[in-house]
Design an enzyme around this catalytic site. Structure first.
Site: not given
Length: 216
Positions: A15, A176
């Site tokens: 992400d 992430h």
């Protein structure tokens, strides 16, 4: 949650990119011939445009994580959310030539963040609307914990992912790849090698994949 298959499947998801760490992650994935899913945000610089294209060209999947990832903006109203979401959708189509049909809500689909800016029923309404509009959204059942602090310990990431994957089959892993997440990059090869030893198969998410959706 859909019924899982009998395979030991792992879905690596990243992400908040693209960033310089995205490029490093793509290098690692290429080395191991593994595909992953990138829930991206909007960035207009040339390096980011090239990374969107590279993600697609190397067989990975792009998912919509909203253009701005600005909680105050996107969670103020359904109109704001959809406008920001569509901005990224159109942008990625122009840059990379793909029409995204999967997404991840910033903060996850059960986030309480909209309570500050809208109301307690916001997420229930917007998740329903996005499904009605033909998008599939994905949460996760394995958290790498790389977002718990700005720069998480590499060992914490490795342990969190391996323990989580072994207890969830299939496993959708949350990573992430924004600029601070250098230890995610460092942990990734170790995680991949260990899971390969344990005969896990890596795959990308698509609209009809196994999914995890949090209770609202």
């Amino acid at each position: 949650m859909t019924t899982p298959s009998t395979k030991k499947n792992v879905y690596l998801t990243f992400d908040d990119g693209p960033s310089i760490n995205t490029a490093k992650i793509l290098d690692i994935l290429k080395e191991y011939n593994i595909k992953a899913t990138f829930f991206v945000v909007g960035a207009s610089n040339e390096h980011s445009k090239n990374l969107y294209k590279r993600i697609v060209d190397e067989g990975h999947t792009l998912g919509n994580h909203t253009y701005s990832h600005n909680y105050k903006t996107i969670y103020a109203s359904e109109e704001n959310f959809i406008q920001d979401f569509k901005k990224l959708e159109d942008y990625i189509y122009d840059v990379a030539g793909v029409k995204m049909d999967i997404m991840r809500f910033p903060g996850g689909s059960n986030t309480r963040i909209p309570h500050k800016y809208s109301d307690e029923k916001f997420m229930k309404r917007i998740t329903t609307k996005m499904l009605y509009n033909g998008y599939q959204y994905f949460d996760w059942n394995v958290d790498s914990k790389d977002a718990k602090v700005v720069k998480q310990s590499k060992d914490v990431i490795i342990e969190s992912v391996l323990d989580g994957v072994r207890n969830n089959d299939p496993a959708i892993v949350l990573f992430h790849d924004s600029i601070p997440k250098t230890t995610t990059v460092e942990a990734l090869p170790i995680i991949i090698e260990e899971l390969l030893k344990e005969d896990y198969t890596f795959d990308v998410l698509h609209k009809d994949s196994f999914y995890v959706q949090f209770k609202k």
